[in-house]
Design an enzyme around this catalytic site. Sequence first.
Site, PDB file in Angstrom:
ATOM      1  N   CYS A 150      -1.683   9.708   1.973  1.00 59.25           N
ATOM      2  CA  CYS A 150      -1.146   9.155   0.726  1.00 59.25           C
ATOM      3  C   CYS A 150      -2.119   9.265  -0.442  1.00 59.25           C
ATOM      4  O   CYS A 150      -1.694   9.278  -1.592  1.00 59.25           O
ATOM      5  CB  CYS A 150      -0.743   7.693   0.921  1.00 59.25           C
ATOM      6  SG  CYS A 150      -2.111   6.602   1.382  1.00 59.25           S
ATOM      7  N   GLU A 180       0.868  -1.178   0.000  1.00 59.28           N
ATOM      8  CA  GLU A 180       0.000   0.000   0.000  1.00 59.28           C
ATOM      9  C   GLU A 180       0.906   1.229   0.000  1.00 59.28           C
ATOM     10  O   GLU A 180       1.506   1.568   1.017  1.00 59.28           O
ATOM     11  CB  GLU A 180      -0.920  -0.011   1.221  1.00 59.28           C
ATOM     12  CG  GLU A 180      -1.876  -1.195   1.268  1.00 59.28           C
ATOM     13  CD  GLU A 180      -2.927  -1.159   0.173  1.00 59.28           C
ATOM     14  OE1 GLU A 180      -3.117  -0.083  -0.436  1.00 59.28           O
ATOM     15  OE2 GLU A 180      -3.563  -2.193  -0.086  1.00 59.28           O
TER      16      GLU A 180
END
Length: 514
Positions: free
Chosen positions: A256, A222
Amino acid sequence: MSDIVPTFTESSSESIAPTVSRVRNSFNSQKTKPIEFRLVQLRKLYWALVDHEAAIVEACKSDLGKSVYETFITEIDWCKNDILFVCKNLAKWAKDESAPDIPFANKLLSPRIRKDPLGCVLIIGTYNFPVQLAIGPLIGAIAAGCTAILKPSENAPAVALVLQKVVEVLDSGCYGCVQGGITQTTALLEQKWDKIFYTGSVHVAKIIAKKAAETLTPVTLELGGKNPAIVTRNADIRLAARRLLWGKFMNAGQVCISQNYTLIDHEVLPQFIKELKVAMKEFYPNGAKQSPDYGRIINHRQWKRLKEMIDNTKGKILIGGTMDEADRFLEPTVIQVDDVNDSLIIDESFGPIMPILPVQNLDQAIRIANEVHATPLGAYPFGTKAETDKVLQEVRSGGASVNDAYFHGCIPTLAFGGVGDSGQGAYRGKASFDTFTHRRSITTTPGWMEGLINVRYPPYKGKLEKLQKMNNSKPNFGRDGRVTFGLVSYILTLGAGSALGGLARYVFALLGEP
């Protein structure tokens, strides 16, 4: 820091191999296979989070300057609700599934899919959402029946120590927590794992993937990306400004999936800037530094990196720009740039910097987005349905939110993950269970079928034609790749060439009757 948050202490490198061996032996003992065992561990994890709420709030404040509101919404409550959702559905997810698309003759073998845990797994967390991004994967691992070692981010040391206390309520033979940085992570990667789940930077992900490849260990990565927001001249400019401002400056920009840059039609740029200023005043009426709702940069190294990005850009600061290194404060900063090669466009900021690049039209925006990063983690188009559909069609991304900032990443039961170099694999909700589960295909051949399957045994003389008649299908297309229809199909579909087309012609014919 108060006594409710312990002092950070690294794990010794010598303790890592025995720790991993312990949890692997526990997995091999079949201890984690029963559903009830998994549910008990998840319930214990839930109450551990409840019991450590005050410590988590204080730790998040210490590490990130995170507000109480954001700590509960994005960390504590997120994980608690995830546990409750998984507990409610785990028995259903773990059941054997009937295999789909099985020919009638093969149904006699009872083909099915069993959900087996992958085994002993390693979860490496990150610092921006240090609870959610560590506990979230752990929930999936426990639910799947895996044993696990959690390695929290050393960059959020206060939270890391609280997480260790949380993990200690679980079965110590099956789950553990290792503290430390590069040394401990390197030692962990030397161990054999059945799955590695990593959240963090692309640079570190490449190191992990390379090490995992040596033992063919599967990984879920991720990561992040240079995520584009695209605002057309037909967008609701006020909503676009408010939503993108919120998305970019939550958690002091350390998100993010927030937009890394905004491409906006030059005709609506002045209005967009005006609305950004209005929203900024509304969100932080006394300024961001005085606001209890605005966070801080994780450490001085990251603060200096962000300052250098602002110092090196050729863009113009339109909003913000105030900095205080001692406080790790960096004011929400909006910068207009005029060059697609500006450092604020081509580098991921991962901070409260919002570069804006004016464009002539949507086609130019799409071209720039694809040139900057072909596979970002997120994409955020604002405009008409036709315009946003065009962006979704022509710009790839791990996920997307239309007319909003990363709402798809705010739904805890919606699968989340990247594509290409923004990540691989997905989790959250059922996807968290799936990412730590092996879907094992199983058949059972009864003894009475021996006469039916003896065609597979040698000698093969005279058996090929018989087997082909049993198994082979015939194509419904010709050598030109076009679907072909026989006389019966032509009549039944009134020459439409498909069942749906035939139905439409029948309806039209009936409605056309006087």
